[in-house]
Write a protein that holds these residues in place. Structure first.
Motif, short mmCIF file in Angstrom:
data_model
loop_
_atom_site.label_atom_id
_atom_site.label_comp_id
_atom_site.label_asym_id
_atom_site.label_seq_id
_atom_site.Cartn_x
_atom_site.Cartn_y
_atom_site.Cartn_z
N ASP A 164 0.82 -1.21 0.00
CA ASP A 164 0.00 0.00 0.00
C ASP A 164 0.86 1.26 0.00
N LEU A 165 2.04 1.20 0.61
CA LEU A 165 2.92 2.37 0.60
C LEU A 165 3.46 2.62 -0.81
N ILE A 166 3.78 1.54 -1.52
CA ILE A 166 4.22 1.69 -2.92
C ILE A 166 3.09 2.29 -3.76
N ALA A 167 1.88 1.81 -3.53
CA ALA A 167 0.73 2.35 -4.26
C ALA A 167 0.54 3.83 -3.94
N LYS A 168 0.81 4.22 -2.69
CA LYS A 168 0.67 5.61 -2.29
C LYS A 168 1.66 6.50 -3.04
N ILE A 169 2.89 5.98 -3.20
CA ILE A 169 3.90 6.72 -3.97
C ILE A 169 3.46 6.84 -5.43
N ALA A 170 2.99 5.73 -6.00
CA ALA A 170 2.59 5.71 -7.40
C ALA A 170 1.43 6.65 -7.69
N LYS A 171 0.52 6.77 -6.74
CA LYS A 171 -0.66 7.62 -6.95
C LYS A 171 -0.38 9.09 -6.69
N SER A 172 0.73 9.40 -6.03
CA SER A 172 1.04 10.79 -5.71
C SER A 172 1.21 11.61 -6.99
N ASP A 173 0.55 12.72 -7.06
CA ASP A 173 0.61 13.55 -8.26
C ASP A 173 0.83 15.01 -7.88
N VAL A 174 1.75 15.24 -6.98
CA VAL A 174 2.06 16.61 -6.56
C VAL A 174 2.76 17.34 -7.70
N GLN A 175 2.21 18.44 -8.13
CA GLN A 175 2.74 19.19 -9.26
C GLN A 175 3.46 20.47 -8.84
N GLN A 176 3.15 20.97 -7.66
CA GLN A 176 3.76 22.22 -7.19
C GLN A 176 4.52 21.97 -5.89
N LEU A 177 5.73 22.48 -5.83
CA LEU A 177 6.49 22.43 -4.57
C LEU A 177 7.71 23.34 -4.68
N SER A 178 8.28 23.65 -3.53
CA SER A 178 9.55 24.35 -3.46
C SER A 178 10.24 23.90 -2.19
N GLY A 179 11.54 23.99 -2.15
CA GLY A 179 12.24 23.55 -0.95
C GLY A 179 13.74 23.50 -1.13
N THR A 180 14.39 22.98 -0.09
CA THR A 180 15.84 22.84 -0.07
C THR A 180 16.19 21.37 0.08
N VAL A 181 17.08 20.89 -0.77
CA VAL A 181 17.52 19.49 -0.75
C VAL A 181 18.99 19.46 -0.40
N GLN A 182 19.36 18.62 0.57
CA GLN A 182 20.77 18.42 0.89
C GLN A 182 21.23 17.10 0.29
N VAL A 183 22.36 17.15 -0.38
CA VAL A 183 22.90 15.99 -1.09
C VAL A 183 24.27 15.63 -0.52
N THR A 184 24.41 14.39 -0.08
CA THR A 184 25.71 13.92 0.42
C THR A 184 26.08 12.63 -0.29
N THR A 185 27.30 12.57 -0.81
CA THR A 185 27.77 11.38 -1.53
C THR A 185 29.11 10.91 -0.98
N ASP A 186 29.21 9.61 -0.75
CA ASP A 186 30.46 9.03 -0.27
C ASP A 186 30.65 7.68 -0.95
N LEU A 187 31.18 7.72 -2.18
CA LEU A 187 31.41 6.49 -2.94
C LEU A 187 32.79 5.92 -2.72
N GLY A 188 33.62 6.64 -1.95
CA GLY A 188 34.97 6.16 -1.72
C GLY A 188 35.89 6.41 -2.90
N LEU A 189 35.59 7.44 -3.70
CA LEU A 189 36.44 7.76 -4.85
C LEU A 189 37.65 8.55 -4.38
N PRO A 190 38.86 8.14 -4.74
CA PRO A 190 40.06 8.89 -4.35
C PRO A 190 40.22 10.12 -5.22
N ALA A 191 41.08 11.03 -4.78
CA ALA A 191 41.37 12.22 -5.58
C ALA A 191 42.08 11.79 -6.86
N LEU A 192 41.79 12.50 -7.95
CA LEU A 192 42.43 12.17 -9.22
C LEU A 192 43.90 12.56 -9.18
N PRO A 193 44.80 11.66 -9.58
CA PRO A 193 46.22 11.98 -9.58
C PRO A 193 46.51 13.07 -10.60
#
Length: 421
Positions: free
Chosen positions: A62-91
């Motif tokens: 039912d939670l998956i169905a809730k996501i599928a049925k969601s049809d929000v067309q308007q929004l605004s906000g702030t998203v924080q993105v953090t990534t840690d793939l373990g990639l070393p610095a390029l030589p």
């Protein structure tokens, strides 16, 4: 009200409920995860809020169905993105160009090109401001310490602007193109940047959910001041490098608010993207208005792309990656083949130039980078090098074949062995 307890979805259900589940999971993880990870490379914050709210019990189905049925067309906000793939610095200080992510032309035009920003999301923490008003109006800004980068889609116009170099790139969105954050990226905007929200990441993952996936509902949470359920997604295939994915879903409207991907090896999340602030009211109309500032360097992206004989689809430079089937692959690359199924799907292709491809890849800064990471392996396929991150691994054989996937080293070797038979 009772606290929600984990509930696993299985296939042992009557025909009607199974059919409804398949319909609800029309989005459907594996190859999509590799694509999203490779291109979006990196997104989410800690929960913006605390406590576990009491919510009515809900099943994973039912939670998956809730996501599928969601049809929000308007929004605004702030998203924080953090990534840690373990990639070393390029030589040697190699940058985006080592991965083919750079753009030709002068520095100002390259600074404003959307694909140049993808590599910046490959590690660390970033703040995005987003807004949407239907399929024809979206705005995404990457907030920097000294400068901002903004993508604006307003009807037929798509603008990318880099305040640091005071440069802009303009594209025209075709009338028949899929448009908008909720309908696919406008042409001229890499899908990776359009996917930098929990909604789009969750959608990509649910596209691949099938019999190789365990779906349960975890504890409730508070995200950006909103009550949320948590959908817990885990691979059933042991060779996958993915430990789990948690999607926090707004209890009121079904919008995914947070996406967290944790590797099987443990440690911090490899991809973590979530709202710290969100408002579902319609943004002001002038949010999507854009005019290049006085003195800005403006590049006609349509003309530049066609002048190179690439067309707009070639702008991404990610056509050879899983999850980017709508875009062209790099010149000289062999056809992409997907091996296996589910979370252990592996993308196989020939390196540019066939058997000599490995030698080409070994040239310059990119070659130094690969040599610093690779470990020598051998098998029925011959010999080659495996290059590993916390999530995605790649095998480059000495005869010019490339195998990439969110799988362990043995799975890559087994795929290369099978291809030789």
């Amino acid at each position: 009200m009772p606290r929600n307890e984990p509930t696993e979805v299985t296939e042992e259900r009557d025909g009607g409920r199974t059919a409804r589940r398949r319909k609800a999971v029309r989005y459907a993880v594996p190859v999509a995860v590799a694509g999203v990870t490779a291109a979006t490379i990196g997104l989410v914050p800690a929960f913006a809020g605390s406590g576990s709210p009491d919510l009515p019990k809900i099943s994973a189905q039912d939670l998956i169905a809730k996501i599928a049925k969601s049809d929000v067309q308007q929004l605004s906000g702030t998203v924080q993105v953090t990534t840690d793939l373990g990639l070393p610095a390029l030589p040697g200080g190699a940058g985006a160009g080592a991965f083919g992510g750079g753009q030709g032309g002068d520095g100002a035009g390259a600074a404003a090109s959307p694909q140049s920003k993808l590599t910046e999301l490959a590690s660390g923490t970033h703040t995005l401001r987003v807004a949407a008003d239907g399929p024809d109006k979206q705005r995404v800004s990457i907030v920097g310490k000294s400068a901002d980068y903004t993508l604006v889609h307003n009807g037929k116009d798509v603008w990318a602007y880099d305040s640091g170099s005071n440069s802009a790139v303009h594209h025209t969105a075709p009338k028949d193109a899929r448009r908008g954050t909720h309908r696919g990226a406008p042409e001229g905007v890499p899908q990776g940047l359009q996917n930098a929200t929990p909604q789009e990441l969750a959608k990509e993952v649910l596209k691949a959910a099938g019999d190789t996936t365990s779906l349960t509902v975890g504890d409730t949470a508070r995200v950006a001041g909103r009550d949320a359920y948590q959908l817990v997604i885990k691979p059933k295939q042991s060779a996958s490098t993915v430990g789990s994915i948690r999607v926090a879903v707004d209890a009121a409207n079904g919008v995914p608010l947070k996406f967290t991907l944790t590797p099987k090896s443990g440690g911090p999340a490899a991809v973590d993207v979530g709202y710290t602030r969100v408002d579902f009211a319609r943004p002001a109309a002038d949010t999507f208005a854009f005019t290049p500032p006085k003195g800005a360097k403006v590049v006609d992206g349509d003309r530049a792309a066609h002048g190179k004989g690439e067309g707009r689809k070639g702008l991404d430079g990610f056509g050879g990656l899983p999850g980017f089937k709508d875009h062209q692959g790099p010149k000289g690359a062999g056809g992409l083949e997907v091996l296996g199924k589910g979370w252990t799907s592996i993308a196989a292709l020939k390196a540019p130039g066939g058997p000599g491809g490995k030698d080409q890849l070994a040239k310059g800064d990119a070659g130094k980078f690969l040599d610093s990471l690779g470990s020598k392996v051998s098998g029925g396929f011959g010999s080659g090098h495996v290059f590993s991150t916390r999530l995605v691994n790649a095998l480059i054989t000495d005869d010019g074949r490339v195998y990439v996937g969110a799988v362990d080293q043995q799975a890559l070797i087994a795929a290369a062995d099978a291809a030789k038979k």
